[in-house]
Design an enzyme around this catalytic site. Sequence first.
Site, PDB file in Angstrom:
ATOM      1  N   HIS A  81     -37.753 -59.213-107.912  1.00 38.69           N
ATOM      2  CA  HIS A  81     -38.296 -58.381-108.994  1.00 38.69           C
ATOM      3  C   HIS A  81     -39.444 -59.095-109.701  1.00 38.69           C
ATOM      4  O   HIS A  81     -39.522 -60.328-109.722  1.00 38.69           O
ATOM      5  CB  HIS A  81     -37.195 -57.959-109.976  1.00 38.69           C
ATOM      6  CG  HIS A  81     -36.512 -59.084-110.698  1.00 38.69           C
ATOM      7  ND1 HIS A  81     -37.020 -59.674-111.828  1.00 38.69           N
ATOM      8  CD2 HIS A  81     -35.316 -59.700-110.468  1.00 38.69           C
ATOM      9  CE1 HIS A  81     -36.195 -60.597-112.270  1.00 38.69           C
ATOM     10  NE2 HIS A  81     -35.148 -60.645-111.456  1.00 38.69           N
ATOM     11  N   ASP A  83     -40.456 -58.250-113.029  1.00 35.77           N
ATOM     12  CA  ASP A  83     -40.327 -58.280-114.487  1.00 35.77           C
ATOM     13  C   ASP A  83     -39.517 -59.486-114.930  1.00 35.77           C
ATOM     14  O   ASP A  83     -38.775 -60.091-114.148  1.00 35.77           O
ATOM     15  CB  ASP A  83     -39.709 -56.987-115.009  1.00 35.77           C
ATOM     16  CG  ASP A  83     -38.336 -56.699-114.417  1.00 35.77           C
ATOM     17  OD1 ASP A  83     -38.090 -57.064-113.248  1.00 35.77           O
ATOM     18  OD2 ASP A  83     -37.486 -56.106-115.128  1.00 35.77           O
ATOM     19  N   ASP A 113     -36.246 -66.950-112.540  1.00 33.22           N
ATOM     20  CA  ASP A 113     -35.760 -65.563-112.527  1.00 33.22           C
ATOM     21  C   ASP A 113     -36.921 -64.586-112.669  1.00 33.22           C
ATOM     22  O   ASP A 113     -37.194 -64.104-113.755  1.00 33.22           O
ATOM     23  CB  ASP A 113     -34.746 -65.372-113.655  1.00 33.22           C
ATOM     24  CG  ASP A 113     -34.084 -64.012-113.631  1.00 33.22           C
ATOM     25  OD1 ASP A 113     -34.127 -63.340-112.586  1.00 33.22           O
ATOM     26  OD2 ASP A 113     -33.512 -63.607-114.667  1.00 33.22           O
ATOM     27  N   GLU A 147     -35.980 -54.606-112.962  1.00 34.67           N
ATOM     28  CA  GLU A 147     -34.651 -55.159-112.666  1.00 34.67           C
ATOM     29  C   GLU A 147     -33.953 -55.643-113.928  1.00 34.67           C
ATOM     30  O   GLU A 147     -32.727 -55.601-114.024  1.00 34.67           O
ATOM     31  CB  GLU A 147     -34.773 -56.302-111.646  1.00 34.67           C
ATOM     32  CG  GLU A 147     -33.448 -56.761-111.045  1.00 34.67           C
ATOM     33  CD  GLU A 147     -32.721 -57.824-111.855  1.00 34.67           C
ATOM     34  OE1 GLU A 147     -31.540 -58.084-111.554  1.00 34.67           O
ATOM     35  OE2 GLU A 147     -33.318 -58.397-112.795  1.00 34.67           O
ATOM     36  N   GLU A 148     -34.735 -56.119-114.899  1.00 37.56           N
ATOM     37  CA  GLU A 148     -34.143 -56.682-116.112  1.00 37.56           C
ATOM     38  C   GLU A 148     -33.694 -55.623-117.116  1.00 37.56           C
ATOM     39  O   GLU A 148     -33.247 -55.952-118.208  1.00 37.56           O
ATOM     40  CB  GLU A 148     -35.131 -57.645-116.788  1.00 37.56           C
ATOM     41  CG  GLU A 148     -35.474 -58.883-115.966  1.00 37.56           C
ATOM     42  CD  GLU A 148     -34.310 -59.853-115.801  1.00 37.56           C
ATOM     43  OE1 GLU A 148     -33.220 -59.558-116.307  1.00 37.56           O
ATOM     44  OE2 GLU A 148     -34.502 -60.902-115.165  1.00 37.56           O
TER      45      GLU A 148
END
Length: 434
Positions: A81, A83, A113, A147-148
Amino acid sequence: MADQQALDEVVRFTSDLIRIDTTNRGGGDCRERPAAEYAAEQLAGAGLEPLMLERTKGRTNVVARIEGSDPSADALLVHGHLDVVPAEAADWSVHPFSGEVRDGVVWGRGAVDMKNMDAMILSVVRGWARQGVRPRRDLVIAFTADEEASAEDGSGFLADEHPELFEGCTEGISESGAFTFHDGAGRQIYPIAAGERGTGWLKLTARGRAGHGSKVNKENAVTRLAAAVTRIGEHEWPLRLTPTVRAALTELAALYGIETDLSDVDRLLEKLGPAAQLVEATVRNSANPTMLEAGYKLNVIPGEAVAYVDGRCLAGGEDEFRATLDLLTGPDVDWEFSHREVALQAPVDSPTYAGMRAAVEEFAPEGHVVPYCMSGGTDAKQFSRLGITGYGFTPLKLPEGFDYQALFHGVDERVPVEALHFGVRVLDRFLRTA
């Protein structure tokens, strides 16, 4: 094998992606398009034809396919991802969106991340283009938005609206696995994720009788909510072992020469010492209160109060989860899912898992690979709608004292350059023959 240019590029790509601020504050407040354009440019430079897809303007996803040499083989999804979660610059040693490389470490939000993995994927694919490498099976490369938060603009949108792009994909790899876990006693453990707990984010609403703060009120919504939140926070969930967690406990116990006694898991976890951190959050369902909302003036008792709870549920445990929440909230508080996603499990005896293990062991022969279940969730949940089995595989060789898991969503997020180099080598080795 990955060439020197791939090792140089992974550092540059990680730094460049960090400098592109893709903060996801939830509620649609994010714009991944600049990072998506960057990723698409690098893929195009490798001779691929990336597609850029949006459900919402500015919330951009990138998908490309690499044709494999074996047309009979199932395709593999490789996704990351774009974001990141918010970061307060005042709390950091360096600016969170500087992408600064200092003393052999890349700093910034997304370093673990998961812009590191995004960069690894790009550098491996570009290295193959230079070397004329073709993987055995088709690879679908996907960089996602959102995704977050809910993933509605990212993997959820792709799975629901563009399933044809993932035709033939039976398995996928993404974040949070194959990193070095130091146990403090000289052992280096590399956990590969073969499962995720389900997501059950909850909204609790207590209703009562509004009134003056100086009066007796037996129907105080705040009191009712506080009591329910306390019960939830103090609840001790019963043991629930999934096949993935059983495998993790069995392999860890063997590593430490401990009898595998699954009739007393809490005692077994004590014997595992620091390594228990890899398992302890996934032997039960959980529910942690995180937010409270009530009232508008100190001397006014509100008629409604709201709380939010981060619930996580193991595979097969949702009926228990629902029944328990009904009991804990009681008759005066209603609850509902504000966001919900399934729990996942992946086999640890598959050729793909064996391939990941072999790739890690080639470049970290001193390491011990074990399966584990993620306590949280990833985009693999949405892609599972397409029948894709997900693994967590973002290989990183980390020095002792580097608390990788604490840096997820943490202050001073960073990744060592050598960890990125290791990741590129392992990923290159695995994806060539997967």
